[in-house]
Design an enzyme around this catalytic site. Structure first.
Site, PDB file in Angstrom:
ATOM      1  N   ASP A   1       0.823  -1.204   0.000  1.00 32.70           N
ATOM      2  CA  ASP A   1       0.000   0.000   0.000  1.00 32.70           C
ATOM      3  C   ASP A   1       0.858   1.254   0.000  1.00 32.70           C
ATOM      4  O   ASP A   1       1.409   1.649   1.032  1.00 32.70           O
ATOM      5  CB  ASP A   1      -0.928  -0.005   1.222  1.00 32.70           C
ATOM      6  CG  ASP A   1      -1.952   1.121   1.181  1.00 32.70           C
ATOM      7  OD1 ASP A   1      -2.000   1.845   0.169  1.00 32.70           O
ATOM      8  OD2 ASP A   1      -2.705   1.275   2.154  1.00 32.70           O
TER       9      ASP A   1
ATOM     10  N   ASP B   1      -1.529   5.139  -6.140  1.00 34.09           N
ATOM     11  CA  ASP B   1      -1.859   4.368  -4.944  1.00 34.09           C
ATOM     12  C   ASP B   1      -2.029   2.890  -5.282  1.00 34.09           C
ATOM     13  O   ASP B   1      -2.977   2.508  -5.957  1.00 34.09           O
ATOM     14  CB  ASP B   1      -3.138   4.916  -4.313  1.00 34.09           C
ATOM     15  CG  ASP B   1      -3.523   4.177  -3.044  1.00 34.09           C
ATOM     16  OD1 ASP B   1      -2.646   3.541  -2.427  1.00 34.09           O
ATOM     17  OD2 ASP B   1      -4.702   4.231  -2.668  1.00 34.09           O
TER      18      ASP B   1
END
Length: 464
Positions: A122, A336
Site C-alpha cells: 500500500d 496508490d
C-alpha cells in the site's frame, strides 16, 4: 541501508536464494558508497481482501481520531528527502476510505527466525502492521497466517512512555493510547464496523542469516478477521520504505483474467534496483513545504502532475488544473497501489462518463451504480464493449502515459457485470484523484525516492 548485493527471491520457489560474501565488513563498507546494485525480488499476487463474507464487497478503512477536524485531512508526517534529511509537514487529521477489494499481496519474512507474513502493498498509507496472535493456545498457526511474537528473538513492544506513543504525535494517521499493560495501543475501524487494533512493536524483516533490516516500528494487530497485514510504503517517516532506508522500490501488477481460479498470474515486487528500469519513463513528484497547510491534501502521498485523459484516441476537454491541488489541496493526483479502482474528482469523472456514454451508451446498465462509486457499468460482452470504447490513457507531465488497452478496460465486478474501473472520489469523502492498481496493470511502477520521481514501463507482468 540494506546490503550492496543483487539478490533474488525466485518466482518459482518461495525459498530465498542469496549469494553472501564471506567478508561482511567489506560489504557493509561498500554499502555506504554504492547502493545501485542492491535488489530484492518477491512474488506479487492479487487477492480479494474483504472483511465481509461477500467476495464482491470492498474492504475499506477509515482512521478514527480522538479529536475532530476536516475528515479529508491527515496528521503530519515527517518525509525523507533525497539527502536523507527530514522535513516536517503540517498536522492534519486524516480520514479517507480506500478500496481493497483486489489487493496486491506480497509475502515477507518477519522476525528471527523469520515467519512468512502476507501483507497488502500500500503506497497510500504509512504504518505497516501484521496480524499477531497470543502464544496460547498451541500449536502455532500455519505458515502465512498470523505472526507469533513468542517465536521471535528480536520482537519487542513499545511502552506508553515511548516518544512515538505521545498523543497527537505527528507521524501517525491514527490515535495512540496507553493500554492496561502500559503498552502503546492503536486502533483502526473498518467501514463495516470491524475493529483492527493492537500494540505498536519493534521487529526486523529477516531476509537471510546475514541480511535484515534494523528493528522497525510496526503495528501488531490482535482484533481483525483477516490474517493479511499492511505494508505501508508512502513518504512518511515511519513507512517501511523510510525506516528500512529503501531508496527505490517497484512492482509489476499482472492482468487478472475474468475467470478467477487458483492459478492466478504472479507479478513482481522489488526492493532496490530494478533490472528493467533502463526503459522507464519518469514523472517528478510534487513536494509540499511545511508552510503549505492544505486540509484536503495528503502530503505523504506519491503526488504527480497529471495533464489529461484520452479515451479512444480523443483527448477529453478537462482543464489540467483539475488534476493539481488547489489552495485547499483538493485535486491532488496520487499513485496508490492500495486502491483497486481509479477515482477522479467530479469535473474529471463527469467528462469520462460523458465520453463513455457517447461511445457505448446503449450498452450501459441502466440505473446501476457499482459500490456506490461508479455508474459506468455494462451487462453485455466485455470484448465488444471494449472495442466500442477503445484504449484509455492517463497523460502525465513530460509526456508520460499509462495506457489501458481496450481489451482490458473493463473490470469484472461479478454477476456478469463489467465496469469501467473509475469511480467518483467524492463518494469516498475525498477531494483527490487516485490512480489505482487496476490502471497500473502490466506496467512496471517504480518509486525512486532518492530522485523524487515515479517511473512507468510497459511489461507483461505475469512473466516479469
Amino acid at each position: 541501508m540494506f546490503l550492496n548485493l543483487l539478490i533474488f527471491f525466485f518466482l518459482v520457489s518461495p525459498s530465498l536464494s542469496v549469494s553472501i560474501p564471506k567478508d561482511q565488513n567489506k560489504l557493509q563498507n561498500k554499502l555506504k558508497n554504492d547502493t545501485s546494485a542492491f535488489s530484492l525480488s518477491f512474488p506479487l499476487t492479487t487477492s480479494p481482501l474483504s472483511l465481509s463474507a461477500n467476495p464482491n464487497t470492498s474492504k475499506t478503512f477509515s482512521v478514527v481520531s480522538n479529536y475532530k477536524q476536516n475528515p479529508r485531512s491527515r496528521p503530519t508526517t515527517t518525509a525523507a528527502t533525497a539527502g536523507g534529511a527530514t522535513t516536517k509537514t503540517p498536522s492534519y487529521n486524516y480520514k479517507l476510505s480506500f478500496k481493497y477489494s483486489m489487493a496486491l499481496i506480497v509475502s515477507l519474512p518477519i522476525g528471527t527466525p523469520p515467519q512468512i507474513q502476507q501483507m497488502v502493498l500500500d503506497t497510500g498509507s504509512q504504518l505497516s502492521w501484521i496480524q499477531c496472535h497470543s502464544p496460547k493456545p498451541r500449536p502455532p498457526p500455519p505458515p502465512m497466517a498470523s505472526f507469533d511474537p513468542s517465536l521471535s528473538s528480536t520482537f519487542s513492544v513499545l511502552p506508553c512512555t515511548h516518544p512515538i506513543c505521545k498523543p497527537r504525535v505527528p507521524d501517525f494517521t491514527l490515535p495512540t493510547s496507553c493500554d492496561q499493560n502500559s503498552l502503546c495501543h492503536y486502533s483502526y475501524f473498518y467501514a463495516d464496523g470491524t475493529l483492527a487494533e493492537g500494540n505498536l512493536v519493534r521487529e526486523k524483516f529477516t531476509f537471510s542469516r546475514s541480511i535484515s533490516t534494523p528493528p522497525l516500528t510496526l503495528g501488531c494487530a490482535k482484533d481483525t478477521s483477516d490474517t493479511k497485514g499492511i505494508l505501508g510504503m508512502n513518504l512518511g517517516r515511519l513507512s517501511f520504505a523510510s525506516q528500512a532506508k529503501i531508496t527505490k522500490f517497484s512492482y509489476c501488477v499482472p492482468h487478472r483474467p475474468a475467470q478467477t481460479g487458483s492459478n492466478m498470474p504472479t507479478g513482481s515486487f522489488y526492493l532496490g534496483h530494478n533490472p528493467s528500469s533502463a526503459g522507464f519513463q519518469y514523472v517528478d513528484l510534487l513536494t509540499f513545504s511545511q508552510s503549505q497547510r492544505m486540509p484536503n491534501l495528503d502530503p505523504l502521498a506519491y503526488t504527480v502532475v497529471m495533464v489529461g485523459i484520452r479515451v479512444g484516441g480523443k483527448m477529453l476537454k478537462i482543464q489540467p488544473s483539475v488534476f493539481r491541488p488547489d489552495a485547499s489541496g483538493a485535486g491532488q493526483t496520487m499513485i496508490d497501489s492500495g486502491s483497486e479502482f481509479t477515482y477522479f474528482v467530479d469535473e474529471a469523472y463527469s467528462k469520462v462518463r460523458e465520453e463513455i456514454v457517447r461511445l457505448a451508451g446503449p450498452k450501459l446498465k441502466k440505473g446501476y451504480m457499482y459500490a456506490g462509486v461508479s455508474d459506468m457499468c455494462f451487462d453485455g460482452d466485455g470484448v465488444e464493449i471494449g472495442r466500442l470504447i477503445g484504449d484509455m490513457a492517463f497523460v502525465f507531465d513530460k509526456g508520460v502515459e499509462i495506457v489501458t488497452p481496450k481489451e482490458q478496460i473493463l473490470a469484472d465486478v461479478g454477476g456478469g457485470v463489467r465496469c469501467v474501473a473509475i469511480g467518483q472520489s467524492n463518494m469516498l469523502g475525498a477531494a483527490s484523484n487516485i490512480i489505482g492498481n487496476f490502471h497500473q496493470r502490466n506496467q512496471w511502477v517504480e518509486f525512486d525516492l532518492a530522485n523524487r520521481r515515479v517511473g512507468f514501463g510497459r511489461a507483461d507482468c505475469s512473466r516479469s
